[in-house]
Write a protein that holds these residues in place. Sequence first.
Motif, PDB file in Angstrom:
ATOM      1  N   ARG A 127      24.548  38.817  38.441  1.00 19.86           N
ATOM      2  CA  ARG A 127      24.335  39.756  39.541  1.00 19.86           C
ATOM      3  C   ARG A 127      22.965  40.419  39.439  1.00 19.86           C
ATOM      4  NH1 ARG A 127      30.588  41.992  39.489  1.00 19.86           N
ATOM      5  NH2 ARG A 127      31.239  40.978  41.424  1.00 19.86           N
ATOM      6  N   GLY A 128      22.579  40.783  38.227  1.00 19.25           N
ATOM      7  CA  GLY A 128      21.272  41.399  38.047  1.00 19.25           C
ATOM      8  C   GLY A 128      20.130  40.449  38.347  1.00 19.25           C
ATOM      9  N   TYR A 129      20.311  39.192  37.995  1.00 22.57           N
ATOM     10  CA  TYR A 129      19.265  38.180  38.206  1.00 22.57           C
ATOM     11  C   TYR A 129      19.111  37.829  39.683  1.00 22.57           C
ATOM     12  CZ  TYR A 129      16.789  33.717  37.810  1.00 22.57           C
ATOM     13  OH  TYR A 129      15.886  32.678  37.947  1.00 22.57           O
ATOM     14  N   THR A 130      20.236  37.722  40.390  1.00 18.68           N
ATOM     15  CA  THR A 130      20.187  37.292  41.798  1.00 18.68           C
ATOM     16  C   THR A 130      20.055  38.449  42.780  1.00 18.68           C
ATOM     17  OG1 THR A 130      22.596  37.384  42.034  1.00 18.68           O
ATOM     18  CG2 THR A 130      21.632  35.280  41.309  1.00 18.68           C
ATOM     19  N   GLY A 131      20.460  39.645  42.357  1.00 21.91           N
ATOM     20  CA  GLY A 131      20.471  40.774  43.273  1.00 21.91           C
ATOM     21  C   GLY A 131      21.613  40.711  44.274  1.00 21.91           C
ATOM     22  N   LYS A 132      22.591  39.818  44.028  1.00 29.35           N
ATOM     23  CA  LYS A 132      23.748  39.672  44.912  1.00 29.35           C
ATOM     24  C   LYS A 132      25.002  40.161  44.191  1.00 29.35           C
ATOM     25  CE  LYS A 132      22.631  35.271  45.646  1.00 29.35           C
ATOM     26  NZ  LYS A 132      22.643  33.886  46.200  1.00 29.35           N
ATOM     27  N   GLN A 180      40.381  27.282  45.000  1.00 28.59           N
ATOM     28  CA  GLN A 180      41.396  26.438  44.369  1.00 28.59           C
ATOM     29  C   GLN A 180      40.736  25.431  43.436  1.00 28.59           C
ATOM     30  OE1 GLN A 180      44.525  27.408  45.082  1.00 28.59           O
ATOM     31  NE2 GLN A 180      43.448  28.904  46.354  1.00 28.59           N
ATOM     32  N   PHE A 181      41.212  25.376  42.215  1.00 28.52           N
ATOM     33  CA  PHE A 181      40.703  24.419  41.239  1.00 28.52           C
ATOM     34  C   PHE A 181      40.927  22.997  41.755  1.00 28.52           C
ATOM     35  CE2 PHE A 181      40.568  22.103  37.197  1.00 28.52           C
ATOM     36  CZ  PHE A 181      39.508  22.726  36.558  1.00 28.52           C
ATOM     37  N   ASN A 182      39.917  22.159  41.619  1.00 31.72           N
ATOM     38  CA  ASN A 182      39.938  20.762  42.069  1.00 31.72           C
ATOM     39  C   ASN A 182      39.947  20.613  43.595  1.00 31.72           C
ATOM     40  OD1 ASN A 182      39.673  19.076  39.795  1.00 31.72           O
ATOM     41  ND2 ASN A 182      41.800  19.453  39.199  1.00 31.72           N
ATOM     42  N   ASP A 183      39.608  21.675  44.303  1.00 35.81           N
ATOM     43  CA  ASP A 183      39.538  21.627  45.764  1.00 35.81           C
ATOM     44  C   ASP A 183      38.139  22.068  46.197  1.00 35.81           C
ATOM     45  OD1 ASP A 183      39.737  21.875  48.489  1.00 35.81           O
ATOM     46  OD2 ASP A 183      41.490  23.195  48.474  1.00 35.81           O
ATOM     47  N   ILE A 184      37.249  21.110  46.348  1.00 41.21           N
ATOM     48  CA  ILE A 184      35.855  21.440  46.660  1.00 41.21           C
ATOM     49  C   ILE A 184      35.724  22.053  48.044  1.00 41.21           C
ATOM     50  CG2 ILE A 184      35.175  19.216  47.634  1.00 41.21           C
ATOM     51  CD1 ILE A 184      33.145  21.380  45.139  1.00 41.21           C
ATOM     52  N   LYS A 185      36.637  21.712  48.960  1.00 39.22           N
ATOM     53  CA  LYS A 185      36.560  22.264  50.313  1.00 39.22           C
ATOM     54  C   LYS A 185      36.760  23.782  50.308  1.00 39.22           C
ATOM     55  CE  LYS A 185      37.860  18.101  52.861  1.00 39.22           C
ATOM     56  NZ  LYS A 185      38.846  17.466  53.779  1.00 39.22           N
ATOM     57  N   SER A 186      37.600  24.266  49.402  1.00 37.54           N
ATOM     58  CA  SER A 186      37.817  25.718  49.329  1.00 37.54           C
ATOM     59  C   SER A 186      36.546  26.423  48.869  1.00 37.54           C
ATOM     60  CB  SER A 186      38.979  26.044  48.384  1.00 37.54           C
ATOM     61  OG  SER A 186      38.643  25.799  47.026  1.00 37.54           O
ATOM     62  N   VAL A 187      35.763  25.755  48.030  1.00 37.24           N
ATOM     63  CA  VAL A 187      34.491  26.324  47.574  1.00 37.24           C
ATOM     64  C   VAL A 187      33.476  26.323  48.710  1.00 37.24           C
ATOM     65  CG1 VAL A 187      32.659  26.192  45.840  1.00 37.24           C
ATOM     66  CG2 VAL A 187      34.988  25.470  45.247  1.00 37.24           C
ATOM     67  N   GLU A 188      33.407  25.210  49.411  1.00 42.31           N
ATOM     68  CA  GLU A 188      32.481  25.113  50.553  1.00 42.31           C
ATOM     69  C   GLU A 188      32.770  26.197  51.583  1.00 42.31           C
ATOM     70  OE1 GLU A 188      31.753  20.249  50.406  1.00 42.31           O
ATOM     71  OE2 GLU A 188      33.306  21.119  51.707  1.00 42.31           O
ATOM     72  N   GLN A 189      34.071  26.428  51.835  1.00 43.97           N
ATOM     73  CA  GLN A 189      34.456  27.425  52.839  1.00 43.97           C
ATOM     74  C   GLN A 189      34.091  28.839  52.387  1.00 43.97           C
ATOM     75  OE1 GLN A 189      35.798  26.415  55.893  1.00 43.97           O
ATOM     76  NE2 GLN A 189      35.207  28.510  56.412  1.00 43.97           N
ATOM     77  N   ASN A 193      31.525  31.283  54.365  1.00 44.71           N
ATOM     78  CA  ASN A 193      31.981  32.582  54.886  1.00 44.71           C
ATOM     79  C   ASN A 193      31.216  33.760  54.289  1.00 44.71           C
ATOM     80  OD1 ASN A 193      33.883  31.188  56.349  1.00 44.71           O
ATOM     81  ND2 ASN A 193      35.606  31.726  55.024  1.00 44.71           N
ATOM     82  N   ASN A 194      30.472  33.518  53.212  1.00 50.27           N
ATOM     83  CA  ASN A 194      29.774  34.600  52.512  1.00 50.27           C
ATOM     84  C   ASN A 194      28.333  34.186  52.210  1.00 50.27           C
ATOM     85  OD1 ASN A 194      32.154  36.616  51.672  1.00 50.27           O
ATOM     86  ND2 ASN A 194      32.867  34.514  51.418  1.00 50.27           N
ATOM     87  N   GLU A 195      27.679  33.662  53.215  1.00 46.91           N
ATOM     88  CA  GLU A 195      26.348  33.094  53.057  1.00 46.91           C
ATOM     89  C   GLU A 195      25.362  34.110  52.480  1.00 46.91           C
ATOM     90  OE1 GLU A 195      23.264  30.357  55.692  1.00 46.91           O
ATOM     91  OE2 GLU A 195      24.993  31.309  56.630  1.00 46.91           O
ATOM     92  N   ASN A 196      24.642  33.680  51.437  1.00 44.24           N
ATOM     93  CA  ASN A 196      23.603  34.481  50.776  1.00 44.24           C
ATOM     94  C   ASN A 196      24.128  35.756  50.105  1.00 44.24           C
ATOM     95  OD1 ASN A 196      21.550  32.673  51.636  1.00 44.24           O
ATOM     96  ND2 ASN A 196      21.518  33.677  53.640  1.00 44.24           N
ATOM     97  N   GLU A 197      25.443  35.818  49.864  1.00 43.35           N
ATOM     98  CA  GLU A 197      26.010  37.009  49.219  1.00 43.35           C
ATOM     99  C   GLU A 197      26.571  36.721  47.831  1.00 43.35           C
ATOM    100  OE1 GLU A 197      28.145  39.927  51.981  1.00 43.35           O
ATOM    101  OE2 GLU A 197      28.540  37.989  52.943  1.00 43.35           O
ATOM    102  N   ILE A 198      26.660  35.439  47.449  1.00 44.04           N
ATOM    103  CA  ILE A 198      27.355  35.070  46.213  1.00 44.04           C
ATOM    104  C   ILE A 198      26.366  34.960  45.059  1.00 44.04           C
ATOM    105  CG2 ILE A 198      28.836  33.375  45.089  1.00 44.04           C
ATOM    106  CD1 ILE A 198      29.800  32.616  47.943  1.00 44.04           C
ATOM    107  N   ALA A 199      26.597  35.775  44.045  1.00 48.41           N
ATOM    108  CA  ALA A 199      25.730  35.781  42.862  1.00 48.41           C
ATOM    109  C   ALA A 199      26.091  34.660  41.901  1.00 48.41           C
ATOM    110  CB  ALA A 199      25.840  37.123  42.142  1.00 48.41           C
ATOM    111  N   ASN A 230      22.761  26.753  47.257  1.00 54.85           N
ATOM    112  CA  ASN A 230      22.969  28.113  47.743  1.00 54.85           C
ATOM    113  C   ASN A 230      22.486  29.191  46.773  1.00 54.85           C
ATOM    114  OD1 ASN A 230      24.730  27.805  50.363  1.00 54.85           O
ATOM    115  ND2 ASN A 230      25.508  26.303  48.899  1.00 54.85           N
ATOM    116  N   LYS A 231      21.696  28.768  45.777  1.00 48.48           N
ATOM    117  CA  LYS A 231      21.114  29.712  44.810  1.00 48.48           C
ATOM    118  C   LYS A 231      22.181  30.605  44.173  1.00 48.48           C
ATOM    119  CE  LYS A 231      16.445  29.857  46.779  1.00 48.48           C
ATOM    120  NZ  LYS A 231      16.615  28.678  47.650  1.00 48.48           N
ATOM    121  N   ILE A 232      23.252  29.946  43.717  1.00 52.22           N
ATOM    122  CA  ILE A 232      24.364  30.618  43.042  1.00 52.22           C
ATOM    123  C   ILE A 232      24.302  30.262  41.559  1.00 52.22           C
ATOM    124  CG2 ILE A 232      26.879  30.724  42.832  1.00 52.22           C
ATOM    125  CD1 ILE A 232      26.989  29.989  45.842  1.00 52.22           C
TER     126      ILE A 232
END
Length: 430
Positions: A127-132, A180-189, A193-199, A230-232
């Motif tokens: 969080r400190g490194y990304t500022g998110k 969800q573990f092993n569900d890449i679509k849940s990560v994409e979603q 839904n939280n564009e540029n907010e995820i540290a 996404n710079k996460i």
Amino acid sequence: MNNSEKCFQQAKLSIPGGVNSPVRSFSSVKRNPLFIDSAKGAYVFDIDGNEYIDYVGSWGPMILGHNHPKIQEAVINATNKGLSFGAPTKPEITMAELIKKHISSIDKVRMVNSGTEATMSAIRLARGYTGKSKIIKFEGCYHGHVDSLLVKAGSGALTFGKPSSAGIPDDTTKDTLVCQFNDIKSVEQAIKNNENEIAALIIEPVAGNMNCILPKDNFLKKIRELCNLNKIILIFDEVMTGFRVNYKSAQGYYDVQPDLTCLGKIIGGGLPAAAFGGKSEIMDMLAPNGPVYQAGTLSGNPIAMAAGTACLQTLMNEKNFKDLDHKSKSLTSGLLTVANDYKVPFKTSQIGGMFGLFFTNQESISTFKDVNQCNQEHFLKFFNEMLDQGIYLAPSSFEAGFISLAHTQDLIEQTINASETAFKEIAKVI
């Protein structure tokens, strides 16, 4: 087990629930806990003098077996110099260099005292490194008892049917997104839904706190790609898998490099030690170099560093990890054969010195939902039958099992033979 029973009743008068970590209580397996007196090699001995073949291994650290002579010697030599100084020591450098040597994603590493400290600090650093502010975790994964991470947590929290904890304000978890573990679509979603907010995204590369669930279909590589796009900051929680599944840890096994790695258990050789590390540009954000504060009075304790160094130096060759893998495969395949003989719905998983047992007829177990659909009553009967025959497994169906270099093929065969009684009893109620 009279002495264990007496100790448990005495402990409950002074210690909440009679234990200092909830899963030790054995309440999920409907009996009172064993009180352990000593351990050696692949065995633990309770205070009533009963011996057990141990597949808990202090929840992972005892990869060489209990009370290994090289670790014991290192600890004794270190204590002769003192117990703690609250100042830099050379053993801290030795440990840091050992970690860097075997984990290529780590340029710099900071020692802490527990896996919880490691994950908590890694998230603050991200969080400190990304500022998110927002982070992603996965349902059923456990990263210690950090307030912001006790959302859909695994392990002990699952055992007691409490995926979240009381005492945590809503605002503390509002920035935690659960996928969800092993569900890449849940990560994409979640990212969409939280564009540029995820540290940061934190994950156990092999989930070990909803039993042993392996990643599938290049899941980890796809996560790495999403984090890059996404710079996460990608954080691998390898407190359990670090130097357990491979001599380069899970990230080496799956050829996926995280930005930050959390380590624990094995790097302490049985004593309290953990660490988090990563690329210099991120790690140099930590105080005293940078603005992200993290500290610990006993971090890098010389006794723990001595034990962990002796453990890693003894462990680190490819032959040992092939041996561990062979042993866990031998155990799980043997148990599966007996289960099939008695027509008990049963599945297994394994990687390196880590394994999982599932009472289910599902084709595959790859998600938290799959684990929750396993038969808890069958596990309960299996655990108790095995314990009564001197086989000590984790007292929860949400915990992975561990094998050590001290487990011989004879002990594995003894375990498989003992399982026949357990599966036979389960078959009676199917």
